[in-house]
Design a protein around this motif. Structure first.
Motif, short mmCIF file in Angstrom:
data_model
loop_
_atom_site.label_atom_id
_atom_site.label_comp_id
_atom_site.label_asym_id
_atom_site.label_seq_id
_atom_site.Cartn_x
_atom_site.Cartn_y
_atom_site.Cartn_z
N LEU A 220 -57.12 -29.35 13.33
CA LEU A 220 -55.87 -29.62 14.03
C LEU A 220 -56.07 -30.70 15.09
N ASP A 221 -57.17 -30.60 15.83
CA ASP A 221 -57.43 -31.55 16.90
C ASP A 221 -57.58 -32.97 16.35
N MET A 222 -58.26 -33.11 15.23
CA MET A 222 -58.47 -34.44 14.66
C MET A 222 -57.16 -35.04 14.16
N VAL A 223 -56.29 -34.22 13.61
CA VAL A 223 -54.99 -34.73 13.17
C VAL A 223 -54.19 -35.22 14.38
N ILE B 168 -51.70 -20.79 20.64
CA ILE B 168 -52.18 -21.22 21.95
C ILE B 168 -53.22 -22.33 21.84
N GLY B 169 -53.97 -22.35 20.74
CA GLY B 169 -54.94 -23.41 20.54
C GLY B 169 -54.29 -24.78 20.46
N MET B 170 -53.08 -24.86 19.91
CA MET B 170 -52.38 -26.14 19.86
C MET B 170 -51.93 -26.56 21.25
N LEU B 171 -51.53 -25.62 22.08
CA LEU B 171 -51.17 -25.94 23.46
C LEU B 171 -52.39 -26.48 24.21
#
Length: 499
Positions: free
Chosen positions: A198-201, A220-223
């Motif tokens: 997700l972080d790389m995208v 919450i990881g996306m936040l």
């Protein structure tokens, strides 16, 4: 009685320190200095809140903590009084029953610090997102690692290609084909877990200051990624079928975002499942306005009721969906093997991002997961886990109905591991009751931390998959007791017994 003006409470409304903590500091200082003598009666909580134009709960929390420290005493029907002339022994930094977040003035960080208390021995914590350790296929992993080392030797311990171990990419291609996703191994990038995917995208598609649209509440990881990468995360409300497309379309027209993040199957934290018709509508909407969708499929296969619904990537006819998932939730969280499926226009940039981040995902881990996929262990593990998760879900639903207060709402999840609970709005918020719950030996994830926009303070996420049925029953009973204890205290305050 001292009035609000006599207390000389200069509050910094723009500071990071919560208002109730400022109240505690000011009142404690005036008692220590003698400005507030022993026996002085303080204003009622409602009166002081009105005079200072702050929420009453901030005053209630401040008075309560000062009582717990011995500075104040409360007498039913009479009021709240200063009970010490000199400074008491300084309390430790350990949070007390009233160390909670006032959302209008506090920070999300303080809630996370509060929830660390659930790590204490004897606390049944429903707050974590990981699967239970007893479900980890340790023996299968041991056999796979031994096979890899016997077969590949030192080659298993060197760097892999940034794209990932070739046979694993091919195995992932075959694995996702059973979900309806058609791709080639060259479309697949192996990552260090779904979180890295997700972080790389995000890093590849968005620059600092740009906007990511997501469901609200959301993972919450996306936040966390949004804060770290300094992008604007905007939450679109959800209903029983997922993200609200009417609101989403209006936002796209007005703000023209480049990326939408969704978890359509057993969404974290709510457990919502987006039906087929809305999945198609979302894809069509993204295609119409030229927006890319980032699909998080980490819980897609955690279904134990209802019919299989294809992932967004399987329905995508336009190339607008990037699919991210991994094997951490169903197999081994610590192994950190995930993947991204994207078209060529994104793939090469993601590969460069991966190479600059950590060169490659550890080769031994990749090869071990490949062996487990080839041996069919993934399918066996998934079947076993879902059978057990359903049993634990049934116990959780029955315990919630039995022990939670009247007026509590939740949807019965068809899969996943989370129960998203909305407690009655006439009682304490999830943050306000947290330490009472910890004192009774139960913890949970406070709902506020999952919101990109305005939170619903009466919500909480309970991971029923973490615990065996007896502990679920015991923990939910303690949670119901904590709510009733807090509700009774607030009822007394409203009746004017603790002014």
């Amino acid at each position: 009685m001292f009035n609000a003006n006599q207390l000389s409470l200069a509050l910094d409304r723009d500071g990071e320190e919560p208002i109730y903590r400022q109240l505690i500091r000011h009142i404690r200082s005036q008692i220590d200095s003698g400005s507030l003598p022993s026996g002085a009666r303080l204003p009622a909580s409602r009166e002081l809140a009105d005079a200072l134009n702050i929420s009453r709960i901030s005053v209630v929390n401040a008075y309560a903590e000062l009582r717990s420290e011995g500075y104040l005493s409360a007498h039913a029907g009479r009021g709240t009084f200063v009970s010490r002339e000199t400074t008491p022994e300084r309390p430790s930094d350990r949070p007390t029953l009233q160390t909670i977040k006032d959302h209008s003035n506090g920070s999300e960080r303080s809630l996370r610090e509060l929830m660390r208390m659930s790590r204490q021995a004897g606390v049944i914590s429903f707050g974590q997102g990981a699967p239970p350790g007893e479900m980890f296929p340790v023996q299968y992993l041991r056999d796979a690692i031994n096979t890899v080392l016997d077969r590949d030797g030192a080659n298993a311990l060197g760097y892999e290609a940034p794209e990932g171990y070739g046979p694993l990419r091919s195995a992932v291609r075959d694995y996702v084909s059973a979900l309806g996703i058609r791709c080639t191994s060259s479309d697949i990038l192996i990552t260090g877990g779904t979180q890295q995917a997700l972080d790389m995208v995000i890093q590849s598609l968005l620059s600092e200051g740009e906007t990511l649209v997501t469901e609200d509440p959301t993972y919450i990881g996306m936040l966390d990624i949004g804060r770290t990468r300094r992008i604007n995360v905007v939450g679109i409300p959800i209903d029983n079928e997922g993200i609200r497309l009417d609101i989403l379309e209006s936002f796209i027209i007005e703000r023209q975002p480049r990326l939408i993040y969704v978890m359509p199957s057993f969404q974290n934290p709510t457990g919502t499942v987006m039906p087929l018709h809305r999945r198609r509508q979302l894809i069509n909407l993204a295609h119409q306005y030229g927006v890319t969708i980032l699909e998080d499929g980490v819980f897609h296969e955690f279904r134990f009721e209802g019919e299989h619904i294809p992932p967004l990537r399987a329905l995508d006819e336009y190339g607008v969906v990037i699919h991210a998932s991994g094997f951490t939730k169903m197999l081994l969280p610590g192994i950190r093997v995930g993947y991204v499926i994207s078209d060529s226009k994104h793939h090469q940039r993601l590969v460069r991002m991966k190479q600059s981040a950590d060169i490659s995902t550890p080769g031994l881990n990749q090869r071990a997961i490949h062996i487990m996929l080839e041996r069919g262990i993934m399918a066996l593990q998934l079947e076993r886990n879902n059978r057990e998760f359903r049993r634990r879900r049934d116990v959780a639903v029955e315990a919630a109905r039995k022990y939670f207060p009247s007026g509590t709402h939740f949807r019965i999840p068809l899969g996943g591991v989370y129960l998203w609970v909305h407690f009655p709005p006439h009682g304490p918020t999830a943050a306000e009751m947290y330490l009472a719950a910890i004192q009774k030996g139960v913890g949970y994830a406070i709902g506020n931390i999952f919101y990109a926009g305005a939170p619903d303070p009466y919500t909480m996420r309970l991971n029923y998959g973490l615990h065996k049925p007896a502990d679920i029953e015991r923990g939910f009973k303690r949670l119901g007791e904590a709510w009733r204890d807090c509700a009774a205290t607030y009822a007394e305050m409203d009746r004017g017994l603790l002014l």
